[in-house]
Every structure is written in C-alpha cells, then in structure tokens.
Design a protein around this motif. Structure first.
Motif, short mmCIF file in Angstrom:
data_model
loop_
_atom_site.label_atom_id
_atom_site.label_comp_id
_atom_site.label_asym_id
_atom_site.label_seq_id
_atom_site.Cartn_x
_atom_site.Cartn_y
_atom_site.Cartn_z
N GLN A 165 -36.87 -19.37 2.29
CA GLN A 165 -36.63 -18.25 3.19
C GLN A 165 -36.33 -16.97 2.41
O GLN A 165 -36.84 -15.90 2.75
CB GLN A 165 -35.48 -18.58 4.14
N PHE A 195 -39.61 -15.63 1.14
CA PHE A 195 -40.41 -14.99 2.19
C PHE A 195 -39.88 -13.59 2.45
O PHE A 195 -40.64 -12.62 2.51
CB PHE A 195 -40.30 -15.75 3.52
N ILE A 209 -41.80 -9.99 1.99
CA ILE A 209 -42.09 -9.05 3.07
C ILE A 209 -41.40 -7.72 2.84
O ILE A 209 -41.99 -6.66 3.05
CB ILE A 209 -41.65 -9.63 4.42
N TYR A 220 -21.35 -14.09 7.57
CA TYR A 220 -22.61 -13.46 7.95
C TYR A 220 -23.39 -13.00 6.74
O TYR A 220 -24.29 -12.17 6.85
CB TYR A 220 -22.36 -12.30 8.92
N ALA A 240 -25.72 -14.47 5.10
CA ALA A 240 -27.15 -14.71 5.23
C ALA A 240 -27.82 -13.73 6.20
O ALA A 240 -29.02 -13.55 6.17
CB ALA A 240 -27.39 -16.14 5.69
N ALA A 241 -27.00 -13.09 7.04
CA ALA A 241 -27.58 -12.21 8.06
C ALA A 241 -28.01 -10.87 7.47
O ALA A 241 -28.93 -10.23 7.98
CB ALA A 241 -26.58 -11.98 9.18
N LEU A 294 -31.53 -10.54 6.43
CA LEU A 294 -32.40 -10.66 7.61
C LEU A 294 -32.44 -9.36 8.39
O LEU A 294 -33.50 -8.95 8.88
CB LEU A 294 -31.88 -11.78 8.51
N ILE A 295 -31.28 -8.71 8.49
CA ILE A 295 -31.26 -7.44 9.21
C ILE A 295 -32.07 -6.40 8.43
O ILE A 295 -32.85 -5.64 9.01
CB ILE A 295 -29.81 -7.00 9.46
N LEU A 320 -34.56 -7.13 6.63
CA LEU A 320 -35.95 -7.51 6.89
C LEU A 320 -36.45 -6.91 8.20
O LEU A 320 -37.53 -6.30 8.26
CB LEU A 320 -36.05 -9.04 6.95
N ILE A 321 -35.64 -7.05 9.28
CA ILE A 321 -36.09 -6.55 10.58
C ILE A 321 -36.26 -5.04 10.54
O ILE A 321 -37.26 -4.50 11.01
CB ILE A 321 -35.09 -6.97 11.68
N ILE A 325 -39.41 -4.21 8.62
CA ILE A 325 -40.63 -4.53 9.36
C ILE A 325 -40.88 -3.49 10.44
O ILE A 325 -42.01 -3.09 10.69
CB ILE A 325 -40.55 -5.94 9.95
N LEU A 326 -39.80 -3.03 11.08
CA LEU A 326 -39.99 -2.07 12.17
C LEU A 326 -40.40 -0.70 11.66
O LEU A 326 -41.20 -0.02 12.28
CB LEU A 326 -38.71 -1.95 12.99
N PHE A 327 -39.85 -0.29 10.52
CA PHE A 327 -40.11 1.08 10.09
C PHE A 327 -41.17 1.20 9.00
O PHE A 327 -41.78 2.23 8.84
CB PHE A 327 -38.81 1.75 9.64
N PRO A 332 -43.78 -1.59 8.05
CA PRO A 332 -44.29 -2.97 8.11
C PRO A 332 -45.05 -3.39 6.87
O PRO A 332 -45.13 -4.58 6.58
CB PRO A 332 -45.18 -2.99 9.34
N ARG A 364 -45.93 -3.51 17.31
CA ARG A 364 -46.02 -2.63 16.15
C ARG A 364 -46.72 -3.26 14.96
O ARG A 364 -47.36 -2.59 14.18
CB ARG A 364 -44.61 -2.23 15.69
N VAL A 365 -46.53 -4.57 14.80
CA VAL A 365 -46.99 -5.18 13.55
C VAL A 365 -47.96 -6.32 13.83
O VAL A 365 -48.05 -6.81 14.94
CB VAL A 365 -45.80 -5.71 12.72
N PHE A 407 -42.32 -13.47 11.10
CA PHE A 407 -41.13 -13.33 10.27
C PHE A 407 -39.98 -12.65 11.02
O PHE A 407 -38.82 -12.96 10.79
CB PHE A 407 -41.46 -12.60 8.98
N ALA A 437 -36.43 -14.39 11.46
CA ALA A 437 -35.14 -13.76 11.18
C ALA A 437 -34.22 -13.92 12.39
O ALA A 437 -33.05 -14.25 12.25
CB ALA A 437 -35.33 -12.28 10.86
N LEU A 453 -30.51 -15.63 12.66
CA LEU A 453 -29.37 -14.86 13.16
C LEU A 453 -28.69 -15.60 14.31
O LEU A 453 -27.46 -15.69 14.37
CB LEU A 453 -29.83 -13.47 13.63
N LEU A 455 -26.59 -18.32 13.05
CA LEU A 455 -25.34 -17.84 12.46
C LEU A 455 -24.33 -17.50 13.55
O LEU A 455 -23.13 -17.78 13.41
CB LEU A 455 -25.61 -16.60 11.60
N ASN A 491 -20.72 -19.13 13.86
CA ASN A 491 -19.58 -18.34 13.44
C ASN A 491 -18.72 -17.81 14.58
O ASN A 491 -17.56 -17.47 14.36
CB ASN A 491 -20.03 -17.16 12.57
#
Lengths: 291, 332
Positions: free
Chosen positions: A223, A226, A230, A262, A264-265, A268-269, A271-272, A275-277, A279, B107-108, B115, B119, B123, B126, B130
């Motif tokens: 993970q 990956f 990205i 958190y 690991a989060a 990931l955040i 990543l998101i 990807i949004l701004f 890609p 968008r993508v 992916f 993600a 989340l 978690l 938690n």
C-alpha cells in the motif's frame, strides 16, 4: 526540534525502500499496463527465500545471491510468463484481480510452508550509531539510505544513459512506434519484469531486518508503494522515487507529531488531495485521455 | 430466446429458489451461517456489480460500506432501536458517502478512482478502530440482537437464514427492476461508451454518481444484515481485504451479468469451505483456482456460459443459412 534529524533520516531510509518498490511498480505499469496488487507480497517473499537457503546451512552472502536469483526467476520470469502474458490481452482489470489472487496465494503459501510466526532476519548493515553534526544517527538507517540511493542512481543511469535504457523508455512511451523503429519490445518488457524482481528482492533485503520476516508484511508495504507511485506520478520513474521518499518522511513525521493512531491516515489524505488537484502526480505528465 | 428456452429458465429458477428454501432445513448451525453469509455477501457484491459492471467504475471501498452498515446496525440496535431504523440510516449514510466519493470518478481515470476508494477503505478502517467512544475500538461490539420480522423472532439460525434470503430476494427484485429501467439502460450506455452516452443526452455526471451511490448503499444494506448475523463485530473483517474479496466476487462471477454476484459470492464464500478438508492449503488452492479461471475466462464464470451460448447460436444460425443456401442453389 532535536529529534527532527533522526525522524528525517529514518523517514528517508524507509522512504528510499518504498521508492525502490514504487519504481518497479511504475515500470511494470508503463511497459505492460500491469497493476501488480501483489507488489507488497513480492517484497515479502525474497526474505523468506533467503531464510530458506540459510536453513540449509548456506552463509548469508550466498543466501542473498541465491535469493536474488530465485526472485528473478519466480517474480520476474515466472510472473511474466505464467500470469501476465496469458492475461494481458484481457485488459487491465482482470489482470489486476489475478494479481490480488496471487497475493493471497503467496501469503498462504509462505504461512503454510514456512511459518505463521515472524522470523528475525540478519541485517547487511552493522548495528550501532554514528555521530553526525553532533547528533547520534542509527547506522542501519544510514546504510539503508545509502544503498537505496545507490540503486536508484544506478537505475536512473541505466534508463537515461544506456541504449538499453533508451529502448526501455521508448517501449514505455509507445510500444508500437518502438517496434517500428526496431526496438526489441518483447525483450524490453521482460527486462522491466526482471528489474522489478531485482528491486523488490533488494527492498526485501533492506527492510526485513527492521520489520522482521512475516507472511503478512506485504500488505502495508504494497500500500505504501502504491501511494508513493501515485503521489509522485504514475508514469514517471523519478516521480515514484520522490513519492517514496515523501511518503516515508511524512509517515515518520506524522507518527511523531500528529497521532500514532491516525499515522496511517496522513499519507492517505495526502493521496486523496493530490489525486483531486494533480491527478497525474507531483512529477507526472498528464496522460492523454483516450476515447 | 425460444419459448421452450424461456420455460426452461423459469423452471430452473423455481427449482433453485425451492432448493434454497428446502435443502437448508436440515443443515447444522454452521452450514446455515455460511449460507446466510453467502446471501449477505451477494447483496454487497450486487451493489458493486452495479458500480463496476454497469457503470464501469472500479471501487475498492465496498467493504468499508459493509462496515458502515454493520456498525450502524450494531450501535443502533444495542440502543434498543429497531433494525429497520438502522437500515434507513445505513442506506442514507452510505448513499451520501458514495455520492461524495464518486466525485473523484468524474475528475480522474479509472485506476486513480480505485486508489481514492482504496484510501477511503483504509480511512474507514482506522475510524472503526480508533473511535472507541462510538465503535468500542478493537474490543468490538458484542451481543447484537437479531430482529423480529412481523412478530417472528429470528434468533435461531434457520429463521435468520430465511430473513437473509428474503432480503436477498427483495434486493434482487429491486435490482432487476433498476437495470431494466431507463436508469439501468443509461448506466449500460455509460459503460459502453461515455462520449456517445453524453451525445445521446445522458447526464453522465449524474448517472456515474448515482451508480456509485446506489452501489455503496447496497453495501450498507449488506452490512446491516452482517451485524446481526455474526452478533459480534470488530474492525478486522472490514479492512481492505473485504473490499478486494468483493471485487474478486464480482469479476469471478462475471461483472455486468445479473447473476454474476450470486455465483461469485458462492465461489468466494463456499469454495474455501469445501476446500477446508485440504486444511492449510485451502486458501492457496482458492487463489490458484481464481487465477486459472481468470486466465481461461476473464469475464468470469458467466462469461464462459455466455460465450458457449453465443457460439452455439452462431453455429445454429450458420447451419440454417447453409441449408437455406443449398435450397436456393438446388432450386430450378
């Protein structure tokens, strides 16, 4: 502030390992549209191959060589011939699912034939600390970082300076055109699979002493790789390297300064958001939309 | 399809449904548990089949939606609220989250969406682990009550199995209606060719989001059944591997085929059980079976059947053509 340097070095060291795994991942994607969901398990397996060789009584250095050769054979050649080649014409998604099944199979095989328990793994870097700029830094982190950087530099040189590297890049960019101008496309694709197998074997050698050899250790690693691929740019080798280092550092800083729960989060955040701004990733080229 | 073929299919359908009702009557507790699990996973896979098979969007978050549904059911029924209320909350919540999560889809391109959803899955895991005040963290929630359906208690395994089977039947009917409605046709048009769909006046944005949201909501529905089925939930079953399993179910069964999820869930839930006599090897054999199936038929089990039927139909058609041609040629 005092342990910031420690965190950075440790982060860069794990990040450099993520980068190795992520580079292999992007190479496979570029040359053969393979999304390898078993990439994490690919890192898990070589350590067990090396342990198996050592169980027979071979010294560590021989185990490393045999382990890498076996990885090239199984994870490079075997993976390409037995799974990717028959599935490639079916498109990206069935192949991705097949690699998920492969990941389950590899995990279970190691659990069944080796051990469900975590095994210790010898380190190629001696334990101990060194003092830099008045700070104590672990030799292990520095060694891992140095080795990973050396491999990355070697790989970049191979891709950018040699004619094989240019042929591989041509294959990655456009296989049809590459074939027309006389590039042996098939051989180049095989080459990327072998390079990927070599990189994961090396990553395995570097990371297993830190996290122990465990059948399930591939999940987290896969993970992370990956996300690194990205974040950095799915279609760029240097993107994957930057992404790997970034994720390693962010992960370590998040564990120290945000919350361990958190931790690991945070990647990931990241990543998101990316990807949004953006890609195509931080260093990636936008891919042309095909209709 | 000829008339006899149609009757044959109806007869087969009735036979399968009758078997699903009658045969489990003398199953033991564990057998009923596995079959109930099959029904629940089929519902979740059907949702994903809508997202993937009909709208062409890869989602790796379906397991997280099952988790959201399960936690909604566990938390609310523990407070004494009826399961129907939890079902409502789960559907609304998953629909809304699915809708929001669908935005990146616009968008993508597809693997990036995979992916983003990956993600989200992590989340959600978690948060389950938690946020102790809500989910009791790693200790999980136990003693989840099973519902009363129209005055009948479903505490025992057999009535609860019928409850799951009935829910599956309702969801199947709703899905059958949906994919034959103009909406379902729009989803298919979207999958086949987004640009042409757009030129036909289909609002691609809205339908992509809609497919994603409805598919996610079905994941929530499956979750509200999963919690009373196991009567104990903790975060572990809802990690990323459930999402991957569900994706595998859809692909292995045959994505885009109505009955694909039924078969896929059967393989994923029952095959490991059947292979259990091989002891530690069962998941390995399962993985090999899935890989071999995908190499042989990337469109899944129903893909094989579909190919076989098409082949036979073309053969019959060309035979008829040959006969007609020879008659024409011998005619004076």
């Amino acid at each position: 502030m005092s342990n910031l340097l420690d965190l950075l070095v440790a982060g860069l060291a794990t990040g450099a390992i993520y980068a190795l795994v992520a580079v292999g991942f992007t190479l496979l994607w570029q040359t053969s549209q393979t999304i390898n969901f078993a990439q994490g398990e690919f890192v898990m397996l070589p350590a067990f191959l090396m342990l198996a060789v050592m169980h027979v009584g071979a010294p560590f250095w021989l185990a490393i060589i045999l382990g890498i050769l076996l990885s090239l054979l199984l994870l490079g050649l075997g993976f390409k011939l037995l799974l990717v080649d028959p599935m490639l014409r079916h498109g990206v998604l069935p192949l991705a699912i097949a690699t998920m099944a492969l990941a389950i199979g590899m995990k279970e095989a190691v659990k069944q034939f080796f051990s469900a328990e975590a095994s210790p793994f010898p380190s190629i870097v001696p334990a101990g600390d060194v003092s830099i700029l008045g700070r104590v830094v672990s030799l292990q982190s520095l060694g891992v970082l140095a080795l990973a950087i050396a491999v990355v530099i070697g790989l970049t040189a191979l891709l950018n300076r040699t004619s094989i590297g240019h042929q591989m890049q041509a294959t990655a960019q456009n296989p049809t055109v590459a074939r027309i101008i006389g590039v042996p496309v098939e051989r180049m694709i095989l080459m990327t699979f072998l390079i990927n197998a070599f990189l994961v074997a090396l990553a395995s050698l570097l990371i297993t002493p830190i996290y122990l050899a465990k059948f399930s250790s591939g999940e987290v690693l896969g993970q992370a790789a990956f996300i690194a691929a990205i974040v950095g740019g799915f279609n760029q080798v240097r993107g994957a390297i930057a992404g790997g280092l970034l994720i390693g550092v962010v992960d370590n800083l998040a564990a120290a300064y945000v919350s361990t729960q958190y931790r690991a989060a945070v990647p990931l955040i990241l990543l998101i958001v990316i990807i949004l701004f953006r890609p195509q990733g931080l260093l990636g080229r936008p891919e042309e939309r095909t209709v | 399809m000829t008339a006899t073929g149609k009757y044959l299919r109806i007869a087969l359908g009735i036979a399968v449904i009758a078997a699903l009702i009658i045969v489990p009557m003398n199953f033991n507790r564990y057998g009923l548990y596995i079959l109930s699990q099959w029904a629940v996973m089929t519902i979740a896979a059907m949702g994903l089949n809508l997202t993937l098979g009909y709208a062409g969007q890869v989602s790796l978050a379906q397991g997280a939606f099952v988790g959201i549904g399960a936690y909604a059911a566990a938390i609310m029924t523990a407070q004494g609220l009826p399961l129907v209320a939890a079902l409502g909350v789960a559907i609304v919540l998953c629909f809304a989250i699915g809708w929001i999560l669908g935005y990146p889809a616009l968008r993508v391109q597809h693997h990036y969406l995979a992916f983003v959803t990956l993600a989200f899955s992590t989340l959600a895991f978690l948060v389950f682990r938690n946020e102790d005040w809500l989910t009791k963290g790693i200790y999980g929630i136990s003693n989840i009550p099973r519902p009363n359906v129209m005055g009948f208690a479903t505490n025992r395994p057999l009535p609860f199995y019928y409850f799951c089977l009935g829910s599956l039947a309702l969801v199947s009917l709703a899905m059958w209606w949906l994919i034959r409605s103009p909406w379902g046709r729009a989803f298919v048009a979207l999958r086949e060719n987004p640009v042409r769909a757009l030129s036909l006046g289909i609002d691609t944005r809205r339908y992509t989001l809609m497919a994603f949201a409805i598919g996610s909501a079905l994941g929530g529905v499956a979750g509200t059944l999963y919690a009373p089925l196991t009567q104990y939930i903790d975060p572990v079953p809802f990690n990323l591997s459930l999402s991957l399993d569900l994706l595998m179910m859809v692909i292995v069964g045959g994505s885009g085929f109505f009955f694909g999820p039924f078969l896929g869930a059967m393989i994923a839930v029952l095959l490991p059980e059947w292979l259990r006599f091989t002891q530690g090897y069962y998941l390995m054999l399962y993985a090999v079976a899935v890989m071999l199936l995908l190499i042989y038929s990337p469109t899944g089990i129903l893909g094989i059947l579909d190919r076989y039927l098409t082949e036979r139909r073309t053969k019959t058609a060309s035979a008829l053509r040959a006969v007609a041609k020879s008659r024409l040629e011998t005619a004076p």
